[in-house]
Scaffold this motif. Sequence first.
Motif, PDB file in Angstrom:
ATOM      1  N   THR A 274       0.811  -1.226   0.000  1.00  0.00           N
ATOM      2  CA  THR A 274       0.000   0.000   0.000  1.00  0.00           C
ATOM      3  C   THR A 274       0.841   1.271   0.000  1.00  0.00           C
ATOM      4  OG1 THR A 274      -0.178   0.139   2.424  1.00  0.00           O
ATOM      5  CG2 THR A 274      -1.867  -1.169   1.240  1.00  0.00           C
ATOM      6  N   PHE A 275       2.143   1.164   0.219  1.00  0.00           N
ATOM      7  CA  PHE A 275       3.002   2.345   0.294  1.00  0.00           C
ATOM      8  C   PHE A 275       3.072   3.026  -1.066  1.00  0.00           C
ATOM      9  CE2 PHE A 275       6.838   4.825   0.300  1.00  0.00           C
ATOM     10  CZ  PHE A 275       6.963   5.289   1.597  1.00  0.00           C
TER      11      PHE A 275
ATOM     12  N   HIS B 108       7.126  15.325  -0.977  1.00  0.00           N
ATOM     13  CA  HIS B 108       6.090  14.374  -1.357  1.00  0.00           C
ATOM     14  C   HIS B 108       5.215  14.049  -0.160  1.00  0.00           C
ATOM     15  CE1 HIS B 108       9.502  11.682  -0.100  1.00  0.00           C
ATOM     16  NE2 HIS B 108       8.516  11.141   0.576  1.00  0.00           N
ATOM     17  N   THR B 109       4.091  13.431  -0.443  1.00  0.00           N
ATOM     18  CA  THR B 109       3.207  12.918   0.598  1.00  0.00           C
ATOM     19  C   THR B 109       3.211  11.407   0.500  1.00  0.00           C
ATOM     20  OG1 THR B 109       1.810  14.877   0.421  1.00  0.00           O
ATOM     21  CG2 THR B 109       0.869  12.966   1.544  1.00  0.00           C
ATOM     22  N   VAL B 110       3.380  10.766   1.651  1.00  0.00           N
ATOM     23  CA  VAL B 110       3.351   9.306   1.744  1.00  0.00           C
ATOM     24  C   VAL B 110       1.956   8.871   2.179  1.00  0.00           C
ATOM     25  CG1 VAL B 110       4.137   7.327   3.132  1.00  0.00           C
ATOM     26  CG2 VAL B 110       5.790   8.978   2.248  1.00  0.00           C
TER      27      VAL B 110
ATOM     28  N   GLY C 257      -3.119   3.659   9.457  1.00  0.00           N
ATOM     29  CA  GLY C 257      -2.881   4.296   8.171  1.00  0.00           C
ATOM     30  C   GLY C 257      -2.061   5.551   8.391  1.00  0.00           C
ATOM     31  N   ILE C 258      -1.420   6.012   7.344  1.00  0.00           N
ATOM     32  CA  ILE C 258      -0.632   7.234   7.464  1.00  0.00           C
ATOM     33  C   ILE C 258      -0.744   8.041   6.174  1.00  0.00           C
ATOM     34  CG2 ILE C 258       1.570   6.302   6.627  1.00  0.00           C
ATOM     35  CD1 ILE C 258       2.908   7.916   8.958  1.00  0.00           C
ATOM     36  N   GLU C 259      -0.806   9.329   6.356  1.00  0.00           N
ATOM     37  CA  GLU C 259      -0.705  10.310   5.271  1.00  0.00           C
ATOM     38  C   GLU C 259       0.174  11.410   5.848  1.00  0.00           C
ATOM     39  OE1 GLU C 259      -3.438  13.648   3.032  1.00  0.00           O
ATOM     40  OE2 GLU C 259      -4.396  11.763   3.620  1.00  0.00           O
ATOM     41  N   ILE C 260       1.401  11.514   5.334  1.00  0.00           N
ATOM     42  CA  ILE C 260       2.373  12.388   5.982  1.00  0.00           C
ATOM     43  C   ILE C 260       3.290  13.047   4.952  1.00  0.00           C
ATOM     44  CG2 ILE C 260       4.057  10.531   6.358  1.00  0.00           C
ATOM     45  CD1 ILE C 260       4.537  11.772   9.176  1.00  0.00           C
ATOM     46  N   GLY C 261       3.597  14.293   5.195  1.00  0.00           N
ATOM     47  CA  GLY C 261       4.515  15.020   4.329  1.00  0.00           C
ATOM     48  C   GLY C 261       5.954  14.655   4.634  1.00  0.00           C
ATOM     49  N   GLU C 262       6.713  14.508   3.577  1.00  0.00           N
ATOM     50  CA  GLU C 262       8.135  14.199   3.708  1.00  0.00           C
ATOM     51  C   GLU C 262       8.917  14.967   2.656  1.00  0.00           C
ATOM     52  OE1 GLU C 262       7.849   9.592   5.322  1.00  0.00           O
ATOM     53  OE2 GLU C 262       8.797   9.973   3.406  1.00  0.00           O
ATOM     54  N   GLY C 263      10.206  15.035   2.862  1.00  0.00           N
ATOM     55  CA  GLY C 263      11.090  15.641   1.886  1.00  0.00           C
ATOM     56  C   GLY C 263      12.380  14.850   1.808  1.00  0.00           C
ATOM     57  N   LEU C 264      13.008  14.913   0.659  1.00  0.00           N
ATOM     58  CA  LEU C 264      14.303  14.264   0.465  1.00  0.00           C
ATOM     59  C   LEU C 264      15.282  15.289  -0.082  1.00  0.00           C
ATOM     60  CD1 LEU C 264      13.202  10.892  -1.188  1.00  0.00           C
ATOM     61  CD2 LEU C 264      13.858  11.271   1.194  1.00  0.00           C
TER      62      LEU C 264
ATOM     63  N   ILE D 268      10.901  14.488   7.748  1.00  0.00           N
ATOM     64  CA  ILE D 268       9.510  14.087   7.931  1.00  0.00           C
ATOM     65  C   ILE D 268       8.780  15.189   8.687  1.00  0.00           C
ATOM     66  CG2 ILE D 268       7.988  12.350   8.970  1.00  0.00           C
ATOM     67  CD1 ILE D 268      10.275  10.347   8.668  1.00  0.00           C
ATOM     68  N   ALA D 269       7.552  15.462   8.277  1.00  0.00           N
ATOM     69  CA  ALA D 269       6.757  16.512   8.911  1.00  0.00           C
ATOM     70  C   ALA D 269       6.487  16.205  10.381  1.00  0.00           C
ATOM     71  CB  ALA D 269       5.443  16.712   8.162  1.00  0.00           C
ATOM     72  N   ASP D 270       6.284  14.943  10.729  1.00  0.00           N
ATOM     73  CA  ASP D 270       5.982  14.565  12.112  1.00  0.00           C
ATOM     74  C   ASP D 270       6.711  13.250  12.421  1.00  0.00           C
ATOM     75  OD1 ASP D 270       4.876  13.642  14.527  1.00  0.00           O
ATOM     76  OD2 ASP D 270       2.915  14.523  14.072  1.00  0.00           O
ATOM     77  N   ILE D 271       7.897  13.383  12.993  1.00  0.00           N
ATOM     78  CA  ILE D 271       8.714  12.198  13.275  1.00  0.00           C
ATOM     79  C   ILE D 271       8.009  11.259  14.248  1.00  0.00           C
ATOM     80  CG2 ILE D 271      10.860  11.401  14.357  1.00  0.00           C
ATOM     81  CD1 ILE D 271      12.274  13.714  13.030  1.00  0.00           C
ATOM     82  N   ASP D 272       7.333  11.801  15.259  1.00  0.00           N
ATOM     83  CA  ASP D 272       6.646  10.942  16.221  1.00  0.00           C
ATOM     84  C   ASP D 272       5.555  10.106  15.554  1.00  0.00           C
ATOM     85  OD1 ASP D 272       8.238  11.893  18.297  1.00  0.00           O
ATOM     86  OD2 ASP D 272       6.799  13.453  18.871  1.00  0.00           O
TER      87      ASP D 272
END
Length: 131
Positions: free
Chosen positions: A67-68, A87-89, A97-104, A120-124
């Motif tokens: 599902t990733f 990007h959004t994962v 489930g997760i919907e989270i903003g990330e950057g590389l 990552i927008a929210d590491i926790d």
Amino acid sequence: MSEHPDCALVRRCYEAFGQGDMEKLGSMMTADVIHHVPGNNPLSGHHKGREGVLDLYRRLGEETNGTFRVELGPVLVDGRGHVMSFHTVYADRGDRGIEIGEGLFFTIVGGKITDIDGCIADIDESDAFWS
């Protein structure tokens, strides 16, 4: 105006990742590439070497039963071998489930990716999802 070659490279990487084409993705990385994953969970740390990085990507699919997925947003370049992508994962894992903003942050040398630093927008939230 044409896209900078480093941005185009990163876009091709995202495309290969989305298609599950690890061979194509690996061909865009140096043999000694490193992907740094933030946080404190089983995926966190420094994944070293092309096979180590590709194993990380395979594991993302395995841990989420396929599902990733990522939705690519802006891609920025400095013209000196660095690219930032956002990007959004989206993924499901067990009953979560997760919907989270990330950057590389990519370092590119000779047309190949040598280093990838994740943010990552929210590491926790990410740690809770992957733990």
